[in-house]
Design a protein around this motif. Structure first.
Motif, PDB file in Angstrom:
ATOM      1  N   GLU A   1       0.823  -1.216   0.000  1.00 33.84           N
ATOM      2  CA  GLU A   1       0.000   0.000   0.000  1.00 33.84           C
ATOM      3  C   GLU A   1       0.857   1.266   0.000  1.00 33.84           C
ATOM      4  O   GLU A   1       0.551   2.244  -0.688  1.00 33.84           O
ATOM      5  CB  GLU A   1      -0.915  -0.018   1.227  1.00 33.84           C
ATOM      6  N   GLN A   2       1.936   1.239   0.747  1.00 38.02           N
ATOM      7  CA  GLN A   2       2.810   2.406   0.863  1.00 38.02           C
ATOM      8  C   GLN A   2       3.442   2.806  -0.472  1.00 38.02           C
ATOM      9  O   GLN A   2       3.708   3.978  -0.727  1.00 38.02           O
ATOM     10  CB  GLN A   2       3.914   2.102   1.880  1.00 38.02           C
ATOM     11  N   TRP A   3       3.657   1.813  -1.346  1.00 45.97           N
ATOM     12  CA  TRP A   3       4.367   2.050  -2.604  1.00 45.97           C
ATOM     13  C   TRP A   3       3.465   2.006  -3.834  1.00 45.97           C
ATOM     14  O   TRP A   3       3.959   2.107  -4.963  1.00 45.97           O
ATOM     15  CB  TRP A   3       5.493   1.023  -2.761  1.00 45.97           C
ATOM     16  N   LYS A   4       2.177   1.853  -3.632  1.00 45.55           N
ATOM     17  CA  LYS A   4       1.252   1.743  -4.774  1.00 45.55           C
ATOM     18  C   LYS A   4       1.403   2.929  -5.726  1.00 45.55           C
ATOM     19  O   LYS A   4       1.578   4.068  -5.296  1.00 45.55           O
ATOM     20  CB  LYS A   4      -0.194   1.642  -4.286  1.00 45.55           C
ATOM     21  N   GLY A   5       1.333   2.622  -7.023  1.00 42.95           N
ATOM     22  CA  GLY A   5       1.415   3.648  -8.059  1.00 42.95           C
ATOM     23  C   GLY A   5       2.830   3.984  -8.485  1.00 42.95           C
ATOM     24  O   GLY A   5       3.031   4.815  -9.372  1.00 42.95           O
ATOM     25  N   ARG A   6       3.829   3.325  -7.883  1.00 45.40           N
ATOM     26  CA  ARG A   6       5.216   3.715  -8.135  1.00 45.40           C
ATOM     27  C   ARG A   6       6.041   2.639  -8.846  1.00 45.40           C
ATOM     28  O   ARG A   6       7.273   2.633  -8.751  1.00 45.40           O
ATOM     29  CB  ARG A   6       5.884   4.112  -6.810  1.00 45.40           C
ATOM     30  N   ALA A   7       5.386   1.749  -9.569  1.00 46.34           N
ATOM     31  CA  ALA A   7       6.121   0.680 -10.247  1.00 46.34           C
ATOM     32  C   ALA A   7       7.187   1.236 -11.186  1.00 46.34           C
ATOM     33  O   ALA A   7       8.308   0.710 -11.253  1.00 46.34           O
ATOM     34  CB  ALA A   7       5.152  -0.220 -11.015  1.00 46.34           C
ATOM     35  N   LYS A   8       6.863   2.303 -11.897  1.00 48.67           N
ATOM     36  CA  LYS A   8       7.829   2.866 -12.840  1.00 48.67           C
ATOM     37  C   LYS A   8       9.066   3.429 -12.138  1.00 48.67           C
ATOM     38  O   LYS A   8      10.149   3.487 -12.723  1.00 48.67           O
ATOM     39  CB  LYS A   8       7.163   3.946 -13.697  1.00 48.67           C
ATOM     40  N   ASP A   9       8.914   3.834 -10.889  1.00 51.89           N
ATOM     41  CA  ASP A   9      10.078   4.303 -10.127  1.00 51.89           C
ATOM     42  C   ASP A   9      11.088   3.173  -9.938  1.00 51.89           C
ATOM     43  O   ASP A   9      12.302   3.401  -9.963  1.00 51.89           O
ATOM     44  CB  ASP A   9       9.642   4.846  -8.770  1.00 51.89           C
ATOM     45  N   PHE A  10      10.583   1.955  -9.759  1.00 53.75           N
ATOM     46  CA  PHE A  10      11.475   0.815  -9.580  1.00 53.75           C
ATOM     47  C   PHE A  10      12.155   0.445 -10.895  1.00 53.75           C
ATOM     48  O   PHE A  10      13.323   0.052 -10.914  1.00 53.75           O
ATOM     49  CB  PHE A  10      10.703  -0.375  -9.011  1.00 53.75           C
ATOM     50  N   LEU A  11      11.425   0.578 -11.995  1.00 53.41           N
ATOM     51  CA  LEU A  11      12.035   0.345 -13.311  1.00 53.41           C
ATOM     52  C   LEU A  11      13.186   1.320 -13.536  1.00 53.41           C
ATOM     53  O   LEU A  11      14.296   0.913 -13.920  1.00 53.41           O
ATOM     54  CB  LEU A  11      10.970   0.494 -14.410  1.00 53.41           C
ATOM     55  N   ALA A  12      12.925   2.598 -13.296  1.00 44.24           N
ATOM     56  CA  ALA A  12      13.951   3.627 -13.506  1.00 44.24           C
ATOM     57  C   ALA A  12      15.137   3.438 -12.560  1.00 44.24           C
ATOM     58  O   ALA A  12      16.299   3.546 -12.970  1.00 44.24           O
ATOM     59  CB  ALA A  12      13.339   5.015 -13.322  1.00 44.24           C
TER      60      ALA A  12
END
Length: 404
Positions: free
Chosen positions: A347-358
């Motif tokens: 829940e804390q990181w939801k919406g940030r998948a692209k941040d992990f890719l970058a």
């Protein structure tokens, strides 16, 4: 020929803006490693989005391509060719199928499948039986027909009116299918055994068995879109084997050519008979070069030790990602099968998948996303275990920096 170095800026000058590629331009690959224009090395857990099934520059694929390139490249379907016939025979020998249609991409294979389903119903039951049931959040390609069957409205925006006769049920909810299916109008139900683009969501085995029964009860065809799950990706040659549910039509692409564009629609002799002469076609479908490469892919991936290795690598990668997730509070679960895995953000990181890719790219590891809340992994089926270890180390370094 102009071989001057090119920059990412050239994309904006010469390409339509339907993609937004990153700044890195890979120029060479070997196995599960690629190098960019600057010579930087990356460990590849993307696999070209489940395409480079045997990694980059696989010697067997290079050999098959070189050998066929010195014979015949292309003939057209006015006549057939040896690689296409051999590949079709191999696919039939290894699956439920008795007939094959070749195309160039997953969308084209699905287009053929949907047209065949309607044509089969038209032949056997009449024109009223034309409706197709798909599932919300499904993805079947980007042609107007396939994007309409797919259950994501965002991909249709601005392209309406869409083809009619398509309904969308809830994935893993058999009652929602029962509410839509009918013997009079439904010609087919189409499903991904594991929804890929929507977050790597596996179908429940009982749900798929229920779909098979509903289709049988309503004289409808069951279509499995195995564009992403096929060719060893789940640790089985095709995922339907894992579920013990046999479809009437199956589509395959992505990993089938190991990076060379090729696709196939597989079906039974009875159903396939409805694609009679002149009902459908593809100029490049069954291309000799593509089929020669795909033959080598299937011959390699279908070996028991390769499929066993997929599951072993899957467990190693799954456990590694879950351990990272627990240490930094980023993943609630890792789901999927074989080497198609989705790491679901907390829940804390939801919406940030692209941040992990970058962040991964900064540390030399290439991962994917599946929506905004899932980090997706789809590496080579034969990625060395030492590369998995190193990729996990690089990804953890990226995570640590994000989590600071």
């Amino acid at each position: 020929m102009n071989k001057e170095p090119v920059s990412r800026e050239l994309f904006d000058e010469v390409m339509v803006p339907n993609y937004a590629p990153g700044n890195i331009i890979p120029v060479r690959g070997e196995g599960s490693r690629v190098w960019d224009q600057e010579g930087r090395e990356f460990l590849d857990l993307q696999g070209g989005i489940a395409v480079t099934s045997l990694g980059h520059a696989h010697p067997g694929l290079l050999g098959a391509l070189q050998e066929q390139s010195e014979k015949v490249w292309h003939l057209s379907n006015v006549m057939t060719n040896e690689p296409a016939l051999r590949l079709a025979k191999t696919l039939c020998d290894h699956t439920f199928a008795e007939r094959v249609f070749f195309a160039n991409s997953g969308a084209e294979a699905n287009e053929a499948a949907f047209k065949l389903a309607r044509r089969y119903a038209w032949d056997h039951f009449g024109p009223d039986k034309h409706e197709i049931i798909s599932f919300k959040n499904a993805f079947h390609g980007r042609t107007l027909f396939t994007v309409s069957v797919g259950g994501q409205q965002k991909y249709l925006e601005g392209f309406e009116p869409a083809p009619g006769g398509i309904h969308h049920a809830d994935f893993n909810d058999l009652d929602s299918v029962k509410a839509l299916i009918s013997k009079e109008k439904t010609c087919a139900v189409v499903i991904e055994p594991i929804q890929g683009e929507s977050g790597v969501v596996p179908a429940d085995p009982e749900f798929l068995k229920g779909l098979r029964q509903l289709c049988d009860d309503n004289d409808a065809l069951l279509i499995f879109d195995e564009v992403q799950t096929g060719v060893g990706r789940t640790g089985h040659l095709y995922a339907y084997e894992m579920y013990g549910v046999i479809p009437d039509i199956l589509t395959s692409a992505k990993g089938l050519g190991g990076g060379f564009p090729v696709a196939a629609m597989l079906t039974t002799a009875k159903v396939g008979a409805s694609l009679a002469v002149g009902t459908h076609g593809s100029t490049y479908g069954g291309n000799a070069l593509a089929c020669a490469v795909a033959q080598k892919v299937i011959d390699t991936v279908s070996q028991p030790e390769i499929l066993k290795g997929v599951n072993e690598r899957s467990e190693k990668l799954r456990q590694g990602m879950m351990a990272i997730g627990e240490r930094y509070g980023i993943f609630s679960e890792v789901r999927g099968a074989g080497l198609l895995l989705g790491c679901v953000l907390t829940e804390q990181w939801k919406g940030r998948a692209k941040d992990f890719l970058a962040a991964g790219l900064e540390e030399g590891v290439m991962v994917l996303v599946a929506g905004a809340d899932v980090v997706r992994l789809a590496p080579s089926l034969i990625i060395p275990e030492t590369d998995i270890d190193e990729a996990l180390e690089r990804f953890e370094t990226a995570v640590k920096k994000l989590a600071q």
